[in-house]
Design a protein around this motif. Sequence first.
Motif, PDB file in Angstrom:
ATOM      1  N   ASN A  26      10.876 -19.534   0.331  1.00  0.00           N
ATOM      2  CA  ASN A  26      11.778 -18.381   0.186  1.00  0.00           C
ATOM      3  C   ASN A  26      11.728 -17.817  -1.227  1.00  0.00           C
ATOM      4  OD1 ASN A  26      12.567 -18.744   2.848  1.00  0.00           O
ATOM      5  ND2 ASN A  26      14.350 -19.980   2.313  1.00  0.00           N
ATOM      6  N   ARG A  27      11.658 -18.696  -2.196  1.00  0.00           N
ATOM      7  CA  ARG A  27      11.611 -18.223  -3.588  1.00  0.00           C
ATOM      8  C   ARG A  27      10.309 -17.482  -3.885  1.00  0.00           C
ATOM      9  NH1 ARG A  27       9.224 -20.247  -7.873  1.00  0.00           N
ATOM     10  NH2 ARG A  27       8.715 -22.172  -6.736  1.00  0.00           N
ATOM     11  N   LEU A  28       9.171 -18.041  -3.446  1.00  0.00           N
ATOM     12  CA  LEU A  28       7.890 -17.381  -3.693  1.00  0.00           C
ATOM     13  C   LEU A  28       7.806 -16.037  -2.972  1.00  0.00           C
ATOM     14  CD1 LEU A  28       5.417 -20.399  -3.447  1.00  0.00           C
ATOM     15  CD2 LEU A  28       6.139 -19.193  -5.491  1.00  0.00           C
ATOM     16  N   ARG A  29       8.337 -15.979  -1.762  1.00  0.00           N
ATOM     17  CA  ARG A  29       8.294 -14.730  -0.998  1.00  0.00           C
ATOM     18  C   ARG A  29       9.090 -13.636  -1.713  1.00  0.00           C
ATOM     19  NH1 ARG A  29      10.838 -16.369   2.967  1.00  0.00           N
ATOM     20  NH2 ARG A  29       9.124 -17.215   4.215  1.00  0.00           N
ATOM     21  N   MET A  30      10.285 -13.974  -2.164  1.00  0.00           N
ATOM     22  CA  MET A  30      11.119 -12.981  -2.830  1.00  0.00           C
ATOM     23  C   MET A  30      10.505 -12.536  -4.157  1.00  0.00           C
ATOM     24  SD  MET A  30      13.662 -11.017  -3.029  1.00  0.00           S
ATOM     25  CE  MET A  30      14.763 -11.488  -1.700  1.00  0.00           C
ATOM     26  N   GLU A  31       9.929 -13.459  -4.908  1.00  0.00           N
ATOM     27  CA  GLU A  31       9.305 -13.094  -6.178  1.00  0.00           C
ATOM     28  C   GLU A  31       8.145 -12.128  -5.974  1.00  0.00           C
ATOM     29  OE1 GLU A  31       8.181 -16.706  -8.035  1.00  0.00           O
ATOM     30  OE2 GLU A  31      10.228 -17.257  -8.644  1.00  0.00           O
ATOM     31  N   GLN A  32       7.328 -12.366  -4.946  1.00  0.00           N
ATOM     32  CA  GLN A  32       6.194 -11.481  -4.720  1.00  0.00           C
ATOM     33  C   GLN A  32       6.628 -10.123  -4.177  1.00  0.00           C
ATOM     34  OE1 GLN A  32       3.243 -11.896  -5.749  1.00  0.00           O
ATOM     35  NE2 GLN A  32       2.503  -9.967  -4.901  1.00  0.00           N
ATOM     36  N   VAL A  33       7.678 -10.090  -3.368  1.00  0.00           N
ATOM     37  CA  VAL A  33       8.193  -8.805  -2.884  1.00  0.00           C
ATOM     38  C   VAL A  33       8.691  -7.966  -4.056  1.00  0.00           C
ATOM     39  CG1 VAL A  33      10.055  -7.729  -1.564  1.00  0.00           C
ATOM     40  CG2 VAL A  33       8.739  -9.578  -0.559  1.00  0.00           C
ATOM     41  N   VAL A  34       9.388  -8.587  -4.985  1.00  0.00           N
ATOM     42  CA  VAL A  34       9.898  -7.864  -6.149  1.00  0.00           C
ATOM     43  C   VAL A  34       8.748  -7.387  -7.040  1.00  0.00           C
ATOM     44  CG1 VAL A  34      11.251  -8.130  -8.264  1.00  0.00           C
ATOM     45  CG2 VAL A  34      12.117  -9.045  -6.115  1.00  0.00           C
ATOM     46  N   ARG A  35       7.699  -8.218  -7.151  1.00  0.00           N
ATOM     47  CA  ARG A  35       6.598  -7.877  -8.046  1.00  0.00           C
ATOM     48  C   ARG A  35       5.580  -6.942  -7.384  1.00  0.00           C
ATOM     49  NH1 ARG A  35       5.703 -12.506  -9.777  1.00  0.00           N
ATOM     50  NH2 ARG A  35       4.434 -13.232  -8.053  1.00  0.00           N
ATOM     51  N   GLY A  36       5.333  -7.087  -6.104  1.00  0.00           N
ATOM     52  CA  GLY A  36       4.250  -6.367  -5.458  1.00  0.00           C
ATOM     53  C   GLY A  36       4.648  -5.111  -4.729  1.00  0.00           C
ATOM     54  N   ALA A  37       5.930  -4.835  -4.566  1.00  0.00           N
ATOM     55  CA  ALA A  37       6.350  -3.630  -3.852  1.00  0.00           C
ATOM     56  C   ALA A  37       6.153  -2.404  -4.740  1.00  0.00           C
ATOM     57  CB  ALA A  37       7.813  -3.744  -3.427  1.00  0.00           C
ATOM     58  N   LEU A  38       6.083  -1.242  -4.104  1.00  0.00           N
ATOM     59  CA  LEU A  38       5.909   0.008  -4.834  1.00  0.00           C
ATOM     60  C   LEU A  38       7.117   0.284  -5.726  1.00  0.00           C
ATOM     61  CD1 LEU A  38       4.443   2.264  -1.985  1.00  0.00           C
ATOM     62  CD2 LEU A  38       3.195   1.201  -3.869  1.00  0.00           C
ATOM     63  N   GLN A  39       6.841   0.910  -6.867  1.00  0.00           N
ATOM     64  CA  GLN A  39       7.920   1.173  -7.817  1.00  0.00           C
ATOM     65  C   GLN A  39       8.917   2.195  -7.289  1.00  0.00           C
ATOM     66  OE1 GLN A  39       8.412  -0.450 -10.656  1.00  0.00           O
ATOM     67  NE2 GLN A  39       6.580  -1.701 -10.383  1.00  0.00           N
ATOM     68  N   ASN A  83       0.832  -1.196   0.000  1.00  0.00           N
ATOM     69  CA  ASN A  83       0.000   0.000   0.000  1.00  0.00           C
ATOM     70  C   ASN A  83       0.870   1.251   0.000  1.00  0.00           C
ATOM     71  OD1 ASN A  83      -2.314  -1.626   0.150  1.00  0.00           O
ATOM     72  ND2 ASN A  83      -2.163  -1.732   2.380  1.00  0.00           N
ATOM     73  N   VAL A  84       0.281   2.358  -0.454  1.00  0.00           N
ATOM     74  CA  VAL A  84       0.988   3.628  -0.459  1.00  0.00           C
ATOM     75  C   VAL A  84       1.205   4.089   0.977  1.00  0.00           C
ATOM     76  CG1 VAL A  84       0.899   6.034  -1.208  1.00  0.00           C
ATOM     77  CG2 VAL A  84      -0.033   4.239  -2.681  1.00  0.00           C
ATOM     78  N   GLY A  85       2.424   4.446   1.323  1.00  0.00           N
ATOM     79  CA  GLY A  85       2.760   4.849   2.681  1.00  0.00           C
ATOM     80  C   GLY A  85       3.104   3.700   3.605  1.00  0.00           C
ATOM     81  N   GLU A  86       2.993   2.472   3.137  1.00  0.00           N
ATOM     82  CA  GLU A  86       3.296   1.296   3.970  1.00  0.00           C
ATOM     83  C   GLU A  86       4.774   0.952   3.861  1.00  0.00           C
ATOM     84  OE1 GLU A  86       1.586  -3.266   4.593  1.00  0.00           O
ATOM     85  OE2 GLU A  86       1.459  -2.293   2.643  1.00  0.00           O
ATOM     86  N   LYS A  87       5.396   0.654   4.978  1.00  0.00           N
ATOM     87  CA  LYS A  87       6.799   0.246   4.966  1.00  0.00           C
ATOM     88  C   LYS A  87       6.945  -1.125   4.314  1.00  0.00           C
ATOM     89  CE  LYS A  87       8.634   2.794   8.930  1.00  0.00           C
ATOM     90  NZ  LYS A  87       9.362   2.672  10.205  1.00  0.00           N
TER      91      LYS A  87
END
Length: 466
Positions: A287-300, A256-260
């Motif tokens: 570990n692989r799924l977590r990292m993939e989603q962090v890369v894809r779902g984090a703010l640009q 989310n916007v403003g979320e750490k």
Amino acid sequence: MEAVEIEAWCKRKQLAYGHAVVLSDVDPDVTDAVLLSALSQVKVFGKSEIVDRCLDVASKTQLVLIKTSTDLRNQTAPDVVGLPGEAGPWPAHVLTAPAENDEFQSKLMSFLNAEGKTLTDVGGLLQPSPLDVNTALIHAISSLVDKCNTTSVDSQSYRKLRMFSGVKPTPNGEEEYDAWAEQTTHLLDEWQCSDNIKKQRIVESLKGPAADIVRFLRVQQPTATSYDYMQVLETAFGTTESASDLLVKFRHTYQNVGEKLSTYLLRLDKLLHCIFRKGGVALSDMNRLRMEQVVRGALQQDMIALRLRMTHKLREPPSFSELLKEVREEEDMLQSRNDSKNPVMSQSVTPVSKSAPEQEVDPEVAKLKKELSVMKAEMLSLKAATIASHPDTQISQPEVPTKPPYKRNATPQRSGYQEDKPGIFCYRCGEDGHFKRECEGEENLLKVNKRLIKLTKKSGNYRGVQ
């Protein structure tokens, strides 16, 4: 190398003298394969093995310690070993144990003959007494005591699970199902006790509808295990979504916007563990799924996520604790960097405030200047109000000096000028008839202040030209 040094070498490597062969004058370039090929041609050595190498300082060659499968004390070993026309030959030194045991045995037999005794009599003296305790029995008792102590320590350090009833909304002092199930599943793997004790500890943490469901299961299936308890509770209180539905939800969870980024990572991991409990993901793939989603779902625009996008393919996916630690450290570093900018900005303003006290002036003069600035502000506000209420006066004001023709030809006097324009006087000396920019007299702020106060009281609520 002397024989004493070779014997010490064998002792360091725990190699018996009868199975040791030392090759000398070996070139350092000779490989182990060449040495083993040469040793295999000597049938007396049997199967050979290279134990160690060391440098002979005197000859600048190497000494190689060889271990043989046969006992060489009763064998005739060759003096040199090598491959004809290819490598070697290298001198072979065979070490044999000193014959101290044979000498001792002969001395012992001569002594027994002199005393009229035999080896059987000596063996009877060396047998253990009936009072000696069996060593195996001691070890068995010690192992049993250790197991008992381990069980008691586990029981003493046990802390009850948090309460769970399944009532909605969750009462105070109880846990929601997801948090309770996560903790219980982890502790079931950690507890070193029987399954009956595990079931007892699960039942102790349940009440209300949750306890009723487990009690019904025990009646229907008396041999149910602790994992059966967790499965029936998952069916009753867990999410109804399947593992594939949860995986789709996981793929569509974004920051989310403003979320750490650390908070977003905690949300992802909680959902990922729900998928794991449903059997939708293997432990090795988390570990692989977590990292993939962090890369894809984090703010640009997130700087930490930007670095992860650039470097995540260059290394193995980190665990949850490693990734969370890395993210939190970078967040703290960025926060401290932003906090350090504020003191710098405040320090740049500080010299401006400190420069005022450096100019020491007369308190009376400072007070008059302050009152003068207030009067100027009031005059400007009155003038603005007049122009706003009577816009026609703004056009007629420039024509005021040209109306009386006789004044234009008359001798300019400051007193007459004062009668036409009573509000015009010098703000430097306080005299009438000229402006401050035309003044050549001395500054008299006290007189200027009195004139301004008198003018303000005389005008009252000034409403412009009547």
